[in-house]
Design a protein around this motif. Sequence first.
Motif, PDB file in Angstrom:
ATOM      1  N   MET A   1      11.671   7.301   0.580  1.00 18.90           N
ATOM      2  CA  MET A   1      10.685   6.330   1.055  1.00 18.90           C
ATOM      3  C   MET A   1      11.003   5.850   2.453  1.00 18.90           C
ATOM      4  O   MET A   1      12.164   5.663   2.814  1.00 18.90           O
ATOM      5  CB  MET A   1      10.659   5.124   0.098  1.00 18.90           C
ATOM      6  CG  MET A   1       9.642   4.055   0.434  1.00 18.90           C
ATOM      7  SD  MET A   1       9.907   2.536  -0.541  1.00 18.90           S
ATOM      8  CE  MET A   1      10.683   1.489   0.689  1.00 18.90           C
ATOM      9  N   ARG A   2       9.950   5.682   3.246  1.00 19.55           N
ATOM     10  CA  ARG A   2      10.034   4.924   4.488  1.00 19.55           C
ATOM     11  C   ARG A   2       8.976   3.833   4.422  1.00 19.55           C
ATOM     12  O   ARG A   2       7.973   3.984   3.717  1.00 19.55           O
ATOM     13  CB  ARG A   2       9.820   5.820   5.707  1.00 19.55           C
ATOM     14  CG  ARG A   2      10.984   6.765   5.973  1.00 19.55           C
ATOM     15  CD  ARG A   2      10.659   7.735   7.081  1.00 19.55           C
ATOM     16  NE  ARG A   2      10.500   7.067   8.377  1.00 19.55           N
ATOM     17  CZ  ARG A   2       9.960   7.675   9.444  1.00 19.55           C
ATOM     18  NH1 ARG A   2       9.504   8.917   9.362  1.00 19.55           N
ATOM     19  NH2 ARG A   2       9.859   7.017  10.585  1.00 19.55           N
TER      20      ARG A   2
ATOM     21  N   PHE B   1       5.570   4.951   2.423  1.00 20.84           N
ATOM     22  CA  PHE B   1       5.286   6.377   2.449  1.00 20.84           C
ATOM     23  C   PHE B   1       6.359   7.043   1.602  1.00 20.84           C
ATOM     24  O   PHE B   1       7.555   6.945   1.918  1.00 20.84           O
ATOM     25  CB  PHE B   1       5.309   6.903   3.877  1.00 20.84           C
ATOM     26  CG  PHE B   1       4.337   6.181   4.789  1.00 20.84           C
ATOM     27  CD1 PHE B   1       3.062   6.674   4.992  1.00 20.84           C
ATOM     28  CD2 PHE B   1       4.699   4.992   5.418  1.00 20.84           C
ATOM     29  CE1 PHE B   1       2.161   6.011   5.816  1.00 20.84           C
ATOM     30  CE2 PHE B   1       3.820   4.316   6.244  1.00 20.84           C
ATOM     31  CZ  PHE B   1       2.544   4.824   6.443  1.00 20.84           C
ATOM     32  N   ILE B   2       5.955   7.700   0.504  1.00 23.28           N
ATOM     33  CA  ILE B   2       6.940   8.238  -0.435  1.00 23.28           C
ATOM     34  C   ILE B   2       6.788   9.757  -0.584  1.00 23.28           C
ATOM     35  O   ILE B   2       5.692  10.308  -0.505  1.00 23.28           O
ATOM     36  CB  ILE B   2       6.858   7.561  -1.819  1.00 23.28           C
ATOM     37  CG1 ILE B   2       5.486   7.782  -2.484  1.00 23.28           C
ATOM     38  CG2 ILE B   2       7.154   6.077  -1.695  1.00 23.28           C
ATOM     39  CD1 ILE B   2       5.435   7.299  -3.928  1.00 23.28           C
ATOM     40  N   GLN B   3       7.926  10.384  -0.799  1.00 21.09           N
ATOM     41  CA  GLN B   3       7.984  11.823  -1.050  1.00 21.09           C
ATOM     42  C   GLN B   3       8.722  12.045  -2.356  1.00 21.09           C
ATOM     43  O   GLN B   3       9.784  11.445  -2.589  1.00 21.09           O
ATOM     44  CB  GLN B   3       8.730  12.523   0.100  1.00 21.09           C
ATOM     45  CG  GLN B   3       8.915  14.020  -0.090  1.00 21.09           C
ATOM     46  CD  GLN B   3       9.700  14.641   1.063  1.00 21.09           C
ATOM     47  OE1 GLN B   3       9.951  13.989   2.083  1.00 21.09           O
ATOM     48  NE2 GLN B   3      10.097  15.881   0.909  1.00 21.09           N
TER      49      GLN B   3
ATOM     50  N   CYS C   1       0.872  -1.171   0.000  1.00 15.89           N
ATOM     51  CA  CYS C   1       0.000   0.000   0.000  1.00 15.89           C
ATOM     52  C   CYS C   1       0.905   1.214   0.000  1.00 15.89           C
ATOM     53  O   CYS C   1       1.701   1.409   0.925  1.00 15.89           O
ATOM     54  CB  CYS C   1      -0.889  -0.035   1.240  1.00 15.89           C
ATOM     55  SG  CYS C   1      -1.883   1.442   1.501  1.00 15.89           S
ATOM     56  N   VAL C   2       0.828   2.022  -1.047  1.00 18.69           N
ATOM     57  CA  VAL C   2       1.728   3.160  -1.223  1.00 18.69           C
ATOM     58  C   VAL C   2       0.938   4.462  -1.066  1.00 18.69           C
ATOM     59  O   VAL C   2      -0.147   4.617  -1.642  1.00 18.69           O
ATOM     60  CB  VAL C   2       2.400   3.128  -2.611  1.00 18.69           C
ATOM     61  CG1 VAL C   2       3.352   4.316  -2.782  1.00 18.69           C
ATOM     62  CG2 VAL C   2       3.143   1.813  -2.810  1.00 18.69           C
ATOM     63  N   THR C   3       1.472   5.376  -0.296  1.00 18.74           N
ATOM     64  CA  THR C   3       0.833   6.675  -0.132  1.00 18.74           C
ATOM     65  C   THR C   3       1.875   7.778  -0.275  1.00 18.74           C
ATOM     66  O   THR C   3       3.019   7.646   0.186  1.00 18.74           O
ATOM     67  CB  THR C   3       0.103   6.779   1.223  1.00 18.74           C
ATOM     68  OG1 THR C   3      -0.568   8.033   1.323  1.00 18.74           O
ATOM     69  CG2 THR C   3       1.066   6.632   2.387  1.00 18.74           C
TER      70      THR C   3
END
Length: 276
Positions: free
Chosen positions: A205-206, A194-196, A161-163
């Motif tokens: 990413m974390r 969790f991506i920026q 699940c990527v946000t």
Amino acid sequence: MRLEFTKMHGCGNDYIYLDCLKGMIDNAPELARRLSPRRFSVGSDGLICIAPSQVADATMRMFNADGSESAMCGNGIRCVAQWLYEHKVAGDEMTIETLAGIKHLSRKGEGIWQVEMGAAEFEPALVPVKGLGPDPVINRAIAVDGLPWQVTALSMGNPHCVTVVEDVQSLDLERIGPGFENHPAFPEHVNTEFIQVMGKNHLAMRVWERGSGETLACGTGACASAAAAVMLRLCEPDTDIALDLPGGRLTIRVSEDWQIRMTGPAKTVYTGVVEV
């Protein structure tokens, strides 16, 4: 009983590796639970068994710190390749059998391996995702612990699940992660990335990994993040995408047909013996 092991990591995603080429052990989940706690045992994100295969150079069996088994681990499979190379079981090109299929790996330099990871799957039944309708979950709003998040769900042989967030470093994953991992939309639990967006084809990413909590890197998670970013048109297909994780950098390439190639390091830290 004295158990010999090898400690290895890929971008800080560290596992305990066991030589099971003469036969798979029958207590791997228990050993993962006993040996993974940091400060109380060897300490790791889990346990990986290098076992024989009838169809490849070896088989990888991967167990999370809580003893649950996962079908695939991107950082782990590079370390398995490095172990096989160091022990002269295989050469610069090899295949490794996983529960997510047979993966081909190529040595690209000292401790650097490229993995053909297979295709990203967005079909809800293949992730799996339940209760969110028949269409792929692409930038869909869901509530996690009462708060709204925009998520993209996909499989890399294991569920993700990527946000997308504005500041990945400010997140309290110890508080946020369990709500995603145990969300009812993900019946097999889920790895959450969790991506920026840091720049063109550059992401930070974390990750909160099911069964292990926050880890310094996740290879399948990096692949899922890159695929989601391409799907959301934040990154380009058929182009190297740099993924910066707390433990280092991985390079991911996503083709037009969602085939994914990952390149990154694998390192042996030490070998040891533990009483079990």
